[in-house]
Each structure stands twice: as structure tokens, then as C-alpha cells.
Design an enzyme around this catalytic site. Sequence first.
Site, PDB file in Angstrom:
ATOM      1  N   ARG A   1       9.653  -0.421  -2.915  1.00 56.13           N
ATOM      2  CA  ARG A   1      10.588   0.164  -1.960  1.00 56.13           C
ATOM      3  C   ARG A   1      11.004  -0.885  -0.928  1.00 56.13           C
ATOM      4  O   ARG A   1      10.297  -1.864  -0.698  1.00 56.13           O
ATOM      5  CB  ARG A   1       9.950   1.355  -1.238  1.00 56.13           C
ATOM      6  CG  ARG A   1       9.809   2.596  -2.121  1.00 56.13           C
ATOM      7  CD  ARG A   1       9.184   3.741  -1.359  1.00 56.13           C
ATOM      8  NE  ARG A   1       7.889   3.390  -0.813  1.00 56.13           N
ATOM      9  CZ  ARG A   1       7.641   3.090   0.457  1.00 56.13           C
ATOM     10  NH1 ARG A   1       8.619   3.123   1.360  1.00 56.13           N
ATOM     11  NH2 ARG A   1       6.424   2.777   0.844  1.00 56.13           N
TER      12      ARG A   1
ATOM     13  N   LYS B   1      10.587   8.756  -3.426  1.00 56.67           N
ATOM     14  CA  LYS B   1      10.183   8.826  -2.029  1.00 56.67           C
ATOM     15  C   LYS B   1      11.338   9.290  -1.127  1.00 56.67           C
ATOM     16  O   LYS B   1      11.104   9.751  -0.016  1.00 56.67           O
ATOM     17  CB  LYS B   1       9.608   7.485  -1.556  1.00 56.67           C
ATOM     18  CG  LYS B   1       8.175   7.212  -2.106  1.00 56.67           C
ATOM     19  CD  LYS B   1       7.185   8.280  -1.662  1.00 56.67           C
ATOM     20  CE  LYS B   1       5.729   7.862  -1.586  1.00 56.67           C
ATOM     21  NZ  LYS B   1       5.001   7.726  -2.832  1.00 56.67           N
TER      22      LYS B   1
ATOM     23  N   HIS C   1       1.100  13.624   2.079  1.00 61.85           N
ATOM     24  CA  HIS C   1       1.052  12.503   1.137  1.00 61.85           C
ATOM     25  C   HIS C   1      -0.352  12.475   0.543  1.00 61.85           C
ATOM     26  O   HIS C   1      -1.239  11.766   1.037  1.00 61.85           O
ATOM     27  CB  HIS C   1       1.366  11.195   1.877  1.00 61.85           C
ATOM     28  CG  HIS C   1       1.535  10.022   0.973  1.00 61.85           C
ATOM     29  ND1 HIS C   1       1.166   8.743   1.324  1.00 61.85           N
ATOM     30  CD2 HIS C   1       2.041   9.923  -0.279  1.00 61.85           C
ATOM     31  CE1 HIS C   1       1.430   7.921   0.324  1.00 61.85           C
ATOM     32  NE2 HIS C   1       1.959   8.597  -0.646  1.00 61.85           N
TER      33      HIS C   1
ATOM     34  N   SER D   1      -0.831   3.743   0.040  1.00 62.78           N
ATOM     35  CA  SER D   1      -0.652   3.140  -1.271  1.00 62.78           C
ATOM     36  C   SER D   1      -1.861   2.290  -1.671  1.00 62.78           C
ATOM     37  O   SER D   1      -2.370   1.515  -0.868  1.00 62.78           O
ATOM     38  CB  SER D   1       0.610   2.277  -1.259  1.00 62.78           C
ATOM     39  OG  SER D   1       0.869   1.804  -2.545  1.00 62.78           O
TER      40      SER D   1
ATOM     41  N   LYS E   1      -5.281   7.596  -4.762  1.00 62.88           N
ATOM     42  CA  LYS E   1      -4.847   8.989  -4.951  1.00 62.88           C
ATOM     43  C   LYS E   1      -4.644   9.306  -6.436  1.00 62.88           C
ATOM     44  O   LYS E   1      -5.156  10.297  -6.945  1.00 62.88           O
ATOM     45  CB  LYS E   1      -3.514   9.253  -4.215  1.00 62.88           C
ATOM     46  CG  LYS E   1      -3.611   9.223  -2.707  1.00 62.88           C
ATOM     47  CD  LYS E   1      -2.297   9.598  -2.043  1.00 62.88           C
ATOM     48  CE  LYS E   1      -1.139   8.667  -2.375  1.00 62.88           C
ATOM     49  NZ  LYS E   1      -1.351   7.265  -1.950  1.00 62.88           N
ATOM     50  N   THR E   2      -3.874   8.460  -7.105  1.00 61.72           N
ATOM     51  CA  THR E   2      -3.554   8.721  -8.507  1.00 61.72           C
ATOM     52  C   THR E   2      -4.785   8.543  -9.388  1.00 61.72           C
ATOM     53  O   THR E   2      -5.116   9.401 -10.210  1.00 61.72           O
ATOM     54  CB  THR E   2      -2.411   7.795  -8.973  1.00 61.72           C
ATOM     55  OG1 THR E   2      -1.260   8.063  -8.167  1.00 61.72           O
ATOM     56  CG2 THR E   2      -2.061   8.017 -10.427  1.00 61.72           C
TER      57      THR E   2
ATOM     58  N   ASP F   1       0.537  12.787  -5.831  1.00 58.65           N
ATOM     59  CA  ASP F   1       1.111  12.086  -4.667  1.00 58.65           C
ATOM     60  C   ASP F   1       1.711  12.948  -3.551  1.00 58.65           C
ATOM     61  O   ASP F   1       1.660  12.551  -2.397  1.00 58.65           O
ATOM     62  CB  ASP F   1       2.196  11.127  -5.162  1.00 58.65           C
ATOM     63  CG  ASP F   1       2.521  10.027  -4.163  1.00 58.65           C
ATOM     64  OD1 ASP F   1       1.574   9.394  -3.653  1.00 58.65           O
ATOM     65  OD2 ASP F   1       3.699   9.808  -3.878  1.00 58.65           O
TER      66      ASP F   1
ATOM     67  N   ARG G   1       4.136  -0.321 -12.739  1.00 57.21           N
ATOM     68  CA  ARG G   1       3.985   1.145 -12.680  1.00 57.21           C
ATOM     69  C   ARG G   1       4.352   1.802 -13.988  1.00 57.21           C
ATOM     70  O   ARG G   1       5.125   1.262 -14.778  1.00 57.21           O
ATOM     71  CB  ARG G   1       4.928   1.722 -11.614  1.00 57.21           C
ATOM     72  CG  ARG G   1       4.626   1.328 -10.201  1.00 57.21           C
ATOM     73  CD  ARG G   1       3.731   2.347  -9.525  1.00 57.21           C
ATOM     74  NE  ARG G   1       3.507   2.013  -8.124  1.00 57.21           N
ATOM     75  CZ  ARG G   1       2.874   2.816  -7.270  1.00 57.21           C
ATOM     76  NH1 ARG G   1       2.423   3.992  -7.659  1.00 57.21           N
ATOM     77  NH2 ARG G   1       2.685   2.439  -6.025  1.00 57.21           N
TER      78      ARG G   1
HETATM   79  P1  ATP Z   1       0.450   4.989  -4.346  1.00 57.47           P
HETATM   80  O1  ATP Z   1       0.644   5.848  -3.118  1.00 57.47           O
HETATM   81  O2  ATP Z   1       1.104   3.649  -4.219  1.00 57.47           O
HETATM   82  O3  ATP Z   1       0.791   5.698  -5.607  1.00 57.47           O
HETATM   83  P2  ATP Z   1      -2.396   5.502  -4.861  1.00 57.47           P
HETATM   84  O4  ATP Z   1      -3.127   5.973  -3.653  1.00 57.47           O
HETATM   85  O5  ATP Z   1      -2.021   6.517  -5.868  1.00 57.47           O
HETATM   86  O6  ATP Z   1      -1.137   4.610  -4.394  1.00 57.47           O
HETATM   87  P3  ATP Z   1      -3.738   4.264  -7.046  1.00 57.47           P
HETATM   88  O7  ATP Z   1      -2.515   4.134  -7.880  1.00 57.47           O
HETATM   89  O8  ATP Z   1      -4.711   5.300  -7.430  1.00 57.47           O
HETATM   90  O9  ATP Z   1      -3.323   4.414  -5.517  1.00 57.47           O
HETATM   91  O10 ATP Z   1      -4.386   2.823  -6.983  1.00 57.47           O
HETATM   92  C1  ATP Z   1      -5.737   2.516  -6.844  1.00 57.47           C
HETATM   93  C2  ATP Z   1      -5.953   1.189  -7.566  1.00 57.47           C
HETATM   94  O11 ATP Z   1      -7.186   0.616  -7.217  1.00 57.47           O
HETATM   95  C3  ATP Z   1      -5.944   1.375  -9.062  1.00 57.47           C
HETATM   96  O12 ATP Z   1      -5.307   0.266  -9.625  1.00 57.47           O
HETATM   97  C4  ATP Z   1      -7.440   1.396  -9.398  1.00 57.47           C
HETATM   98  O13 ATP Z   1      -7.699   0.954 -10.683  1.00 57.47           O
HETATM   99  C5  ATP Z   1      -7.984   0.417  -8.377  1.00 57.47           C
HETATM  100  N1  ATP Z   1      -9.400   0.624  -7.982  1.00 57.47           N
HETATM  101  C6  ATP Z   1     -10.366  -0.295  -8.059  1.00 57.47           C
HETATM  102  N2  ATP Z   1     -11.528   0.164  -7.579  1.00 57.47           N
HETATM  103  C7  ATP Z   1     -11.304   1.423  -7.165  1.00 57.47           C
HETATM  104  C8  ATP Z   1     -12.133   2.431  -6.553  1.00 57.47           C
HETATM  105  N3  ATP Z   1     -13.399   2.215  -6.271  1.00 57.47           N
HETATM  106  N4  ATP Z   1     -11.548   3.619  -6.265  1.00 57.47           N
HETATM  107  C9  ATP Z   1     -10.249   3.843  -6.514  1.00 57.47           C
HETATM  108  N5  ATP Z   1      -9.425   2.923  -7.081  1.00 57.47           N
HETATM  109  C10 ATP Z   1      -9.941   1.724  -7.408  1.00 57.47           C
HETATM  110 MN    MN Z   2      -0.194   7.127  -6.637  1.00 60.76          MN
END
Ligand code: ATP
Ligand code: MN
Length: 544
Positions: free
Chosen positions: A71, A213, A233, A251, A255-256, A270, A335
Site C-alpha cells: 500500500r 483496505k 482490524h 501487519s 493474524k492470518t 483480517d 502474498r
Molecule cells: P497483515 O495485516 O499484513 O495481513 P498478519 O497479522 O495477518 O499481517 P501474518 O500474515 O499472519 O500477519 O504474518 C505473520 C508472519 O510471521 C508469517 O509469515 C508467519 O509465518 C511468521 N511467523 C514466524 N513466527 C511466528 C510466530 N511465532 N507467530 C506468528 N507468526 C510467525
Molecule cells: Mn493477514
Amino acid sequence: MLLQQITIAVMSTPIVSSPEKTQVNFGLRNTESIHYQLTPEELVQDTLRIGEGVLNDTGALVIRTGEFTGRAPKDKFTVKDEITTDTVHWNEFNIPIEEKYFDIIHEKVKNYLEGLDEVWIRDCYACADPRFRLNVRCINEKPWNNLFAYNMFLRPTEEELENFEAEWQVISVPGLRLDAKECGVRQHNAAIVSFKRKMILIAGSGYTGETKKGIFTILNYILPQEKNVLSMHCSANLGKDGDTAIFFGLSGTGKTTLSADPARKLIGDDEHAWTNDSIFNFEGGCYAKTINLTEEKEPEIYRAIRPGALVENVMFYPGTNKINFDDGSITENTRVSYPLNFISNSLEPSIGGLPKNIFFLTCDAFGVLPPISRLTAGQAMYQFISGYTAKVAGTEAGVTEPKPTFSACFGAPFLPLHPGKYAKMLGEKMQKHQVNVWMVNTGWTGGPYGVGSRMKLNYTRAMITAALEGKLANLSFTTDPIFGMSIPTECPGVPTELLNPRNTWEDKAAYDEKAKYLAGLFRKNFEKYADGVSAAILDAAPKA
Ligand code: ATP
Ligand code: MN
């Protein structure tokens, strides 16, 4: 609705029928072909035909989003008009633009669209709860942007399409470069939101996340402001006993990744709302990171990369069409988007009951915060308003210090209203429903970035499972002397010595110093909120 009756607000001239296929008339005079509501297969074929994508070895469509692979928050504008002047919290993320510039840009977008040979149009909606459903029409220069809309928004049935009336429109024209001066924007690309015209114009950027978004942003206005519903969020999932859990976080905090839990049903990854009686998803799909993705660690996401999924900005192993997930040479922000039902245990419709547990995810690259801790009501509010995470500075050579970020409500870039509005609603709901609130540090352990390492995903999953299953409730806790939260002294499936971060640092003095430093950052950041919050919340500030 008869397709012939469909008109869109890009229209300024008398309706002229489009020559091809659907005979849909969208008022695009010169556009040879308007592709309305194509299937994912057709959109994949169109992308391949125009040479903008290839299939990987598992049949997903792989594309590049172009100049922008993330973004562009500095180029996102909100039109300042009668609706927004006094309601939007104008700040670095809600940048005002005059109506006259919207009109200029709108005109340019319209002309640009009319000069294209092909345009892809899709009707879809946001909000799984029918009471809050928002119909959206996406008008795209690129078929893959249209596939993204198919994957990420909710998909109306044939029957629903008959009477479909789009309330909002998102027009995405990556190929249109704006003249910054003439258009009142910062540079050649911009995303402009007009609440009065109910339109989001995205010019100069192909990054798909702008569309997602953009709609999230307007829902963060409409729901709290007009419907008295809290938008968040966060990701959400549902346990066997019908217990909903939600996971807030900026980010990259998880979360995902963490909401995709084989033992629970996925509600969404999300964007959600919390009504009087439910948690519902805004979206119909997930948008997962693929950097360093492995089947072993994240099987659900890995297996979602199949026909219909849209993969962005990844590289193949040379001479193959096999994705090298470790290659971040285009961007670290690689992504994949896919419909929710690509996750084996997704919930449909994506509506859960009131939450029993809330997790605040943070990726603390300082390695200071405990990997899991329980928060009091005051601490929960303090942490929500603070919205802390610290990520590694990226790939720049020589940059080793983590970059702390404080983003109110774990989502400041998407919140048009004052953060206090969301915080107040959350506080009332948490109190009313007696929710457990946990803070989970998915970031560093054993020292800061450069010394320690990231918490193992399996341990984080085990800690969350223990909290969800009530397996931490009756165990003993210690209090973090600086941050005040309660740290469990044991947790099933997790080495005990990992639970207290100080224990994991070889150099205890260095830990104490870093913890004090981080506490100072929290206190400094909170100064701007100090006047507007209760004593209980102020008491939850980390000790200096
Ligand atoms: P966005 O808002 O950008 O979508 P998000 O909160 O969904 O972000 P994720 O996409 O879940 O974030 O990213 C977490 C990243 O960190 C993943 O690539 C995951 O493999 C990595 N990771 C490594 N260790 C951990 C951990 N202990 N817990 C969670 N994620 C981890
Ligand atoms: Mn996510």
C-alpha cells in the site's frame, strides 16, 4: 435487474451498448469489451491471454502488481466535504483532498477507462451479516485485480445479482499516471475515497491490497459512525464449544497465520465487526503472506495455493514454475489471496458468537515482552490504544535496530474516526461480556533482533491453544515488574524457561535496559491520549 439497465457513475454520456459478450452497458463509450462478472477460470484465462500472469505448478495464477507491491499510505486521500469535515479524524493517514480535485481525477479515470479496449467489472459485497451488507462494484483495468475482488469480497448468488444495486464503487486503473500538481496529489499514484460520491478511485497502483483496505477504511467509518457497531482490524475463529476468539495485531504479527488453526473454524483473517450479538467477517477471502511459507509450518495456507488463488510478486526457481517462497527479491510482501473456503475448516456464513477471548498480537523485535500474558481491563485498554509492534527494519544493509511502531487500535492507517471512538466501544464491550484478554508476543526471544530469534510458531500456537482451552486459568502467574501484565509460570507444550523473557536473555542487564527503553517509548507515545482516558487505563502504563 436487467443487465442492460446497469449504469455506473463513471458514466457521463448517453448509454451506448457494449458490443461484446454480456451486452452490459456501463456507459463506457469506446471500450470494446466489458467483461461482467466473469468466473475465476475466465479471469485466469484473460490474464494469461494478455500476458500478465503464469500458472505455478499447483495451478494458481502468479502475477506481478507492478511498481507497487504494498500500500501507499502517503498517497491515500479522503475528500473533505460536508460529510467528512467534522467527522473524520484528519491525520497522517486521513489526508484531506478538496472536492474539486476529486472531480478532476474522476474525470481522468473516466476518460482513461473509456479508452481501454477491455474492462472487467464485478459486483460483490462486504459484511457477512445481512443486516450490514454493503454492495460494492469493482471496475478494473486488470483481470487479475478483478480476480482479487472475487477472492476477497463476498460473492452474490445469481439470484442476488438480479436485483443488485451497488452502493459503493471501487475503480482501479493502475495504468493511469496522475499529474500531481493538476490533481492535487503527492505524486503519480493515489487512492481517493469520497464518502459523498461513495467511490474509491485507485490510480497508478496495481497493488491489490489498496482495494481491500479501501473498503475496510470506509467500513471503519460507516459501522461505528452510522450503525453503532465496532469494526476491528483482527482475525477471528471459532472453537468446538462455539467460543469465538479474536486476534488483533498490526501487519506481520500473525493474524492470518494464527487464525488458521485446524482445531477451530476460521471466521476470517483480517477485518471483523462486533455487534450486540455476533462477530462477523467483512470479507469473503484471505490475503496471506507467503514469504518463507512452508507446508510443514503453515499447511492450510500452503494448500490454498491452487487453481483460483492469486499469488503476487513471488519468484520461481530458475527454469521452473515452482515458487521459491524464500525469495523476497521483488518484495518481502509476497502474498496470496483465496476465497475463505480454500481453508478446509472455514465457517460459512462467517459469523460467530460474542468473543470469549481476545488476543493482542505484537511482533516485538526487541525481545522484551512476554510471549503470552494476561491483561487486566485497564491494561487491555492501554495496550489497545497504544497498538504496539516492532519489526525488523527490513533488508537494508547495516540496519539492526528494530523499528517500533505505535498504531492506535492496531490499525490506525485504516481508521477514519478518532481512535478514542473505537477504544471506547471496545472497552464497553469487554466489560459487558467479561472477555479474557491476552497479549501474545510473536516476535523475538533470547535477545533482541540480531542476538535472539523469533519465537517458534509451534510454541506460539501452543500458548494460544492453552489460553483458549482454559489451561492457563488455574496455573500461577507472576507480574512483569515493568509492564505489569501477568505471565504464566508454565504452559502445556512450551518450555517453561521461554515464558519469562528475561530468563531467555543471557545478559540480564541488557534485558533490563531494553525493557526500560521500551517502557519509555510506550509512555511517550501515550502522552497524547493521557487527557482523555480513565485513571485505570493510565495506571496500566509501564513503569518508568
Ligand atoms: P497483515 O495485516 O499484513 O495481513 P498478519 O497479522 O495477518 O499481517 P501474518 O500474515 O499472519 O500477519 O504474518 C505473520 C508472519 O510471521 C508469517 O509469515 C508467519 O509465518 C511468521 N511467523 C514466524 N513466527 C511466528 C510466530 N511465532 N507467530 C506468528 N507468526 C510467525
Ligand atoms: Mn493477514
